[in-house]
Write a protein that holds these residues in place. Structure first.
Motif, PDB file in Angstrom:
ATOM      1  N   LYS A 177       0.837  -1.211   0.000  1.00 52.37           N
ATOM      2  CA  LYS A 177       0.000   0.000   0.000  1.00 52.37           C
ATOM      3  C   LYS A 177       0.868   1.256   0.000  1.00 52.37           C
ATOM      4  N   ALA A 178       2.012   1.195   0.652  1.00 49.39           N
ATOM      5  CA  ALA A 178       2.911   2.359   0.694  1.00 49.39           C
ATOM      6  C   ALA A 178       3.380   2.731  -0.703  1.00 49.39           C
ATOM      7  N   LEU A 179       3.649   1.736  -1.545  1.00 50.85           N
ATOM      8  CA  LEU A 179       4.093   2.014  -2.907  1.00 50.85           C
ATOM      9  C   LEU A 179       2.941   2.578  -3.745  1.00 50.85           C
ATOM     10  N   GLN A 180       1.755   2.056  -3.534  1.00 48.80           N
ATOM     11  CA  GLN A 180       0.590   2.599  -4.235  1.00 48.80           C
ATOM     12  C   GLN A 180       0.372   4.066  -3.846  1.00 48.80           C
ATOM     13  N   ASP A 181       0.381   4.327  -2.554  1.00 46.26           N
ATOM     14  CA  ASP A 181       0.145   5.688  -2.067  1.00 46.26           C
ATOM     15  C   ASP A 181       1.248   6.648  -2.516  1.00 46.26           C
ATOM     16  N   ALA A 182       2.489   6.183  -2.443  1.00 45.35           N
ATOM     17  CA  ALA A 182       3.615   7.035  -2.831  1.00 45.35           C
ATOM     18  C   ALA A 182       3.519   7.409  -4.310  1.00 45.35           C
ATOM     19  N   THR A 183       3.141   6.450  -5.137  1.00 44.36           N
ATOM     20  CA  THR A 183       3.016   6.706  -6.571  1.00 44.36           C
ATOM     21  C   THR A 183       1.915   7.711  -6.851  1.00 44.36           C
ATOM     22  N   ILE A 184       0.766   7.526  -6.217  1.00 41.75           N
ATOM     23  CA  ILE A 184      -0.348   8.457  -6.413  1.00 41.75           C
ATOM     24  C   ILE A 184       0.024   9.856  -5.926  1.00 41.75           C
ATOM     25  N   ALA A 185       0.682   9.940  -4.778  1.00 35.95           N
ATOM     26  CA  ALA A 185       1.018  11.247  -4.195  1.00 35.95           C
ATOM     27  C   ALA A 185       1.955  12.043  -5.080  1.00 35.95           C
ATOM     28  N   ILE A 186       2.950  11.391  -5.674  1.00 35.71           N
ATOM     29  CA  ILE A 186       3.960  12.119  -6.445  1.00 35.71           C
ATOM     30  C   ILE A 186       3.577  12.268  -7.912  1.00 35.71           C
ATOM     31  N   GLU A 187       2.737  11.362  -8.441  1.00 34.60           N
ATOM     32  CA  GLU A 187       2.395  11.392  -9.858  1.00 34.60           C
ATOM     33  C   GLU A 187       1.014  11.982 -10.144  1.00 34.60           C
ATOM     34  N   ASP A 188       0.039  11.763  -9.249  1.00 33.79           N
ATOM     35  CA  ASP A 188      -1.342  12.136  -9.574  1.00 33.79           C
ATOM     36  C   ASP A 188      -2.179  12.161  -8.293  1.00 33.79           C
ATOM     37  N   LYS A 189      -2.072  13.230  -7.557  1.00 33.56           N
ATOM     38  CA  LYS A 189      -2.681  13.286  -6.228  1.00 33.56           C
ATOM     39  C   LYS A 189      -4.209  13.212  -6.261  1.00 33.56           C
ATOM     40  N   ASN A 190      -4.815  13.568  -7.399  1.00 32.62           N
ATOM     41  CA  ASN A 190      -6.270  13.531  -7.532  1.00 32.62           C
ATOM     42  C   ASN A 190      -6.757  12.289  -8.281  1.00 32.62           C
ATOM     43  N   PHE A 191      -5.941  11.242  -8.281  1.00 38.77           N
ATOM     44  CA  PHE A 191      -6.230  10.040  -9.067  1.00 38.77           C
ATOM     45  C   PHE A 191      -7.629   9.494  -8.800  1.00 38.77           C
ATOM     46  N   TYR A 192      -8.043   9.419  -7.546  1.00 37.57           N
ATOM     47  CA  TYR A 192      -9.329   8.827  -7.200  1.00 37.57           C
ATOM     48  C   TYR A 192     -10.496   9.810  -7.351  1.00 37.57           C
ATOM     49  N   LYS A 193     -10.198  11.048  -7.772  1.00 37.64           N
ATOM     50  CA  LYS A 193     -11.240  12.062  -7.881  1.00 37.64           C
ATOM     51  C   LYS A 193     -11.597  12.409  -9.319  1.00 37.64           C
ATOM     52  N   HIS A 194     -10.650  12.286 -10.244  1.00 42.66           N
ATOM     53  CA  HIS A 194     -10.911  12.722 -11.620  1.00 42.66           C
ATOM     54  C   HIS A 194     -11.423  11.567 -12.485  1.00 42.66           C
ATOM     55  N   GLY A 195     -11.886  11.925 -13.663  1.00 41.76           N
ATOM     56  CA  GLY A 195     -12.393  10.925 -14.592  1.00 41.76           C
ATOM     57  C   GLY A 195     -11.462  10.624 -15.730  1.00 41.76           C
TER      58      GLY A 195
END
Length: 671
Positions: free
Chosen positions: A96-114
């Protein structure tokens, strides 16, 4: 218009939904870019998007094609990507840390946009408009996934439209977790690793599920620029800072609490295992990767299926590695010198024939340190630039200099500076030839003060030295190597003298073809720049190849002599024996050697260039020149020998302490 309406109404529901999405995205995009709204939907669909692929599961599983780096004769040095370097793992096995780290640095709104981030696109568009070119993207994880699998990395707006539409389609077809899973299994991490499973095995020698938090943070730092941030490259500080940025981004995004952020920022940097991949001439390979990535972009190098033919001669490289390692073990035992580097160039075309950046690339902690491209103090090996400047301003090989105890405080902001010769002696009245060949320190400083620091740096930079930077930090010690230079540039700079004063750019790459065998680049001989007058170059060559003139310091049987060859050579030793150098050249070969410690600590007393670096240089020159044609330094046809040196009736004082007969030549440059 009415017919178009009925055609639209007759379309299947999924096709109508696609066109509506296209219209919405295109409208949004063209508003941002100032595009014309007169373009109709059909034209957009058929001209821009008609060939858009379907993001089917089969298509989404496609892989990039590897790129290969070869020596000049087609011997494989490294495969930048191969199928064996990728292994699919389900999201459930990815920490989960790798998933979160990737989202945070690459696409912080990943779960919000379409599929695309409106604010990021607007921000990127503003910066591109301000820069008058497309320099910054705003790609979400979904857009990156679409680009990795389906699109080229052309920096044009039409590609961005396609990327955006594909992202919408992918978002419609797959869940967020499925998208993240595909992304983490396809993104390039460098060193042949595509996907987190391969990256985990290559960088840490473990399964991805076994990664700890810091290892996850460092892996998440890599995709932005895998070559630049490579754990096996020279930019370790940049990688460490990028990993810190990942941790800060995780905190800002809400994945870490305050105490967690502070804890992980205080942790030691991640330890990487050596790359368990086939690689030859590794320092040179990563040098090439950085060169090509700067020109074509990281992703194109990793995914483009390129064949890259370099100037390296693998037989020379192996020979260099063997000699560096053999003498390296001796130097470490006798002189506490744990590292060494060697470069070999062809002065006539600028091609890099061999590059050894350290004794053992795979040695833990510092093996990947490339001393061939890192600034170090050159000691007396810098003196040819000083004397070449003076000769260009009227000094001659038989001009007389007085070697005596001298305090250069007048040229050192009032601070005492009293250099000594390496032998501890002074030799009185000496010729320029004897002073340079014997590497006397006091005369060299006097000549530097006479011609001026700026003129010497001007010449050094004309010869290709790029590391001197702010000139205000230099004083008279510059003559003795008080400014840092890079072994590769320093070797090439001295080689210019052997090429009759003509400088050629580095030519480490001979040819690049894409996966369709189209030629993207092919080296062609370029016109040399005449940066040093031929007569000046000849006198430097003549002095540095004069074995008799240096004999009073180096002895008769020294390592600067090469059997049955005319070779110019110069040694250097920095203060406190931190760096030892030997560089030398013929018209068709230039070789430079550095010996020292990667952490810049001192070697044992006596570890000077002629002792620890010259044996490496000598052995490589002997073996390599044996297979090259014999050459002589070309003497300009109109060159007239100066009259024999005469003792002057009196000597000028310390400013700049040259014979009165010759002082007029230097005095003019002081006014």
């Amino acid at each position: 218009m009415q017919l178009s309406f009925f055609v639209f109404e007759a379309m299947p529901k999924n096709k109508k939904r696609l066109i509506l999405n296209i219209l919405l995205a295109a409208l949004f995009f063209f508003i941002l870019t100032g595009g014309s709204l007169y373009i109709c939907a059909a034209e957009i669909y058929y001209s821009v998007l008609a060939d858009l692929p379907e993001p089917t599961p089969e298509a989404m599983a496609s892989l990039p094609e590897s790129s290969r780096i070869y020596d000049r004769y087609g011997e494989l040095l490294y495969e930048v990507h191969g199928d064996v370097k990728r292994r699919f793992v389900p999201l459930s096995e990815i920490p989960k840390a790798l998933q979160d780290a990737t989202i945070a640095i690459e696409d912080k709104n990943f779960y919000k946009h379409g599929g695309f981030d409106v604010l990021s696109i607007a921000r990127a568009y503003y910066k591109n408009l301000k820069n008058q070119e497309i320099k910054q993207g705003a790609s979400t994880i979904t857009q990156q996934l679409a680009r990795i699998i389906f699109l080229k990395r052309d920096r044009v707006y039409s590609r961005k439209i396609k990327e955006l539409i594909l992202a919408i389609q992918i978002e419609k077809r797959y869940s967020k977790d499925e998208i993240l899973e595909m992304y983490l299994n396809n993104i390039p991490y460098g060193a042949n690793a595509y996907g987190v499973a391969a990256a985990s095995e290559i960088y840490y020698g473990k399964q991805v599920r076994e990664l700890d938090f810091m290892e996850c943070a460092y892996l998440a730092a890599l995709p932005k620029a895998p070559s630049n941030y490579s754990p096996f490259g020279a930019n370790q500080n940049a990688l460490e800072q990028r990993a810190r940025d990942v941790i800060l981004a995780m905190h800002k995004t809400g994945f870490l609490l305050d105490y967690e952020k502070n804890y992980y920022l205080g942790q030691a940097k991640s330890e990487f295992t050596p790359a368990p991949v086939l690689i030859k001439a590794p320092h040179f390979v990563f040098y090439i990767l950085e060169e090509i990535a700067d020109k074509y972009g990281e992703a194109f190098v990793r995914e483009g299926g390129l064949d890259i033919y370099t100037s390296l001669d693998l037989s020379w490289q192996k020979q260099a590695e063997e000699i560096v390692n053999e003498w390296g073990m001796i130097n470490e035992k006798k002189y506490r010198a744990d590292n060494a580097a060697l470069v070999a160039l062809d002065p006539q075309n600028g091609q890099i024939m061999a590059m050894v950046g350290s004794r053992d690339y795979f040695r833990p902690h510092d093996g990947n340190f490339n001393a061939a491209t890192s600034p170090r103090q050159p000691g007396s090996s810098f003196k040819p630039y000083v004397y070449a400047t003076a000769i260009a301003n009227g000094l001659m090989p038989n001009s007389l200099l007085f070697d005596s105890r001298t305090n250069f405080a007048f040229a050192n902001y009032g601070v005492d500076y009293i250099p000594r010769n390496y032998s501890g002696k002074h030799y009185g009245l000496v010729t320029v030839r004897k002073a340079l060949a014997g590497s006397l320190n006091v005369p060299a400083v006097k000549v530097l003060v006479g011609v001026g620091i700026d003129r010497v740096i001007d010449l050094a930079e004309d010869l290709g030295i790029t590391s001197l930077g702010n000139r205000k930090r230099f004083g008279p010690s510059l003559a003795l190597g008080g400014g840092e230079v890079k072994l590769l540039e320093h070797t090439a700079g001295l080689a210019v003298f052997g090429n009759e004063g003509k400088r050629l750019p580095f030519a480490p790459i001979l040819k690049i073809t894409d996966k369709s065998k189209n030629t993207l680049y092919e080296w062609q001989p370029s016109k040399a720049d005449q940066v040093v007058a031929p007569d000046v170059a000849f006198w430097i060559n003549d002095i540095l190849s004069d074995t008799q003139a240096r004999q009073y310091i180096f002895g008769q049987n020294n390592k600067l002599k090469i059997s049955d060859r005319q070779v110019a050579a110069k040694t250097g030793t920095s203060q406190d024996f931190r760096d030892a150098w030997t560089l030398g050249y013929t018209p068709n070969l230039a070789v430079g050697v550095w010996v020292g410690n990667s952490d810049n600590s001192s070697m044992k007393n006596g570890a000077d260039g002629s002792v620890v670096a010259a044996p490496i240089w000598h052995d490589f020159m002997e073996k390599t020149l044996a297979n090259l044609p014999k050459t002589q330094f070309k003497r300009p046809a109109d060159l007239i020998d100066p009259p024999p040196a005469k003792y002057p009736e009196r000597l000028v004082g310390e400013k700049p302490a040259v014979a009165t007969k010759d002082f007029a030549a230097l005095k003019s440059v002081l006014e």
